[in-house]
Motif scaffolding. Structure first.
Motif: not given
Length: 126
Positions: A2-28
Motif C-alpha cells: 500500500v502506498q499513500l501520498v499526501e499533498s497540498g500542505g504549505g505556509l498560510v496565514q491564520a484564517g486561510d484555507s488549505l485542502r490536503l489530498s491523499c492518493a492511495a494505491s495497492g489496496r481496494t
C-alpha cells in the motif's frame, strides 16, 4: 504494498484555507476507512478526522470540528481534508492512513491503522 501520498500542505496565514489530498494505491480503496492525523514538534501524533469506506460516516476531533471536512472520492482513490479558518495551533505534519476495516469505530487511535503516508507540512502563521 500500500502506498499513500499526501499533498497540498504549505505556509498560510491564520484564517486561510488549505485542502490536503491523499492518493492511495495497492489496496481496494473503497473497502477501507481512512483517517488524517497530525503531529506538531515535541507532541504526540493526534487524531484529526476519519471517514468510512463508503463515505457515509465521519468523525472529527473536537479541535477541528466545524472547521475541517474530510471527504473521499473512491473513483480517484483519494481522500481529502478541507481545512478552513486555520489557526497557528493547526501547524503540524499531517498524515493520512488507511484502516483494515470499513467503519470508523475506534478510529481515533493510531493503532487502528495499517499503513501511513509520509506526511505533508502545514504551517499557519499568526
Amino acid at each position: 504494498q500500500v502506498q499513500l501520498v499526501e499533498s497540498g500542505g504549505g505556509l498560510v496565514q491564520a484564517g486561510d484555507s488549505l485542502r490536503l489530498s491523499c492518493a492511495a494505491s495497492g489496496r481496494t480503496f473503497n473497502s477501507y476507512a481512512m483517517g488524517w492525523f497530525r503531529q506538531a514538534p515535541g507532541k504526540e501524533r493526534e487524531f484529526v478526522a476519519a471517514i468510512s469506506a463508503s463515505g457515509s460516516s465521519t468523525v472529527y476531533a473536537d479541535s477541528v470540528k466545524g472547521r475541517f471536512t474530510i471527504s473521499r472520492d473512491n473513483a480517484k482513490n483519494t481522500v481529502y481534508l478541507q481545512m478552513n479558518s486555520l489557526k497557528p495551533e493547526d501547524t503540524a505534519v499531517y498524515y493520512c492512513a488507511v484502516r483494515g476495516v470499513r467503519g470508523v469505530g475506534s478510529a481515533t487511535t493510531p493503532g487502528g491503522y495499517d499503513y501511513w503516508g509520509q506526511g505533508t507540512q502545514v504551517t499557519v502563521s499568526s
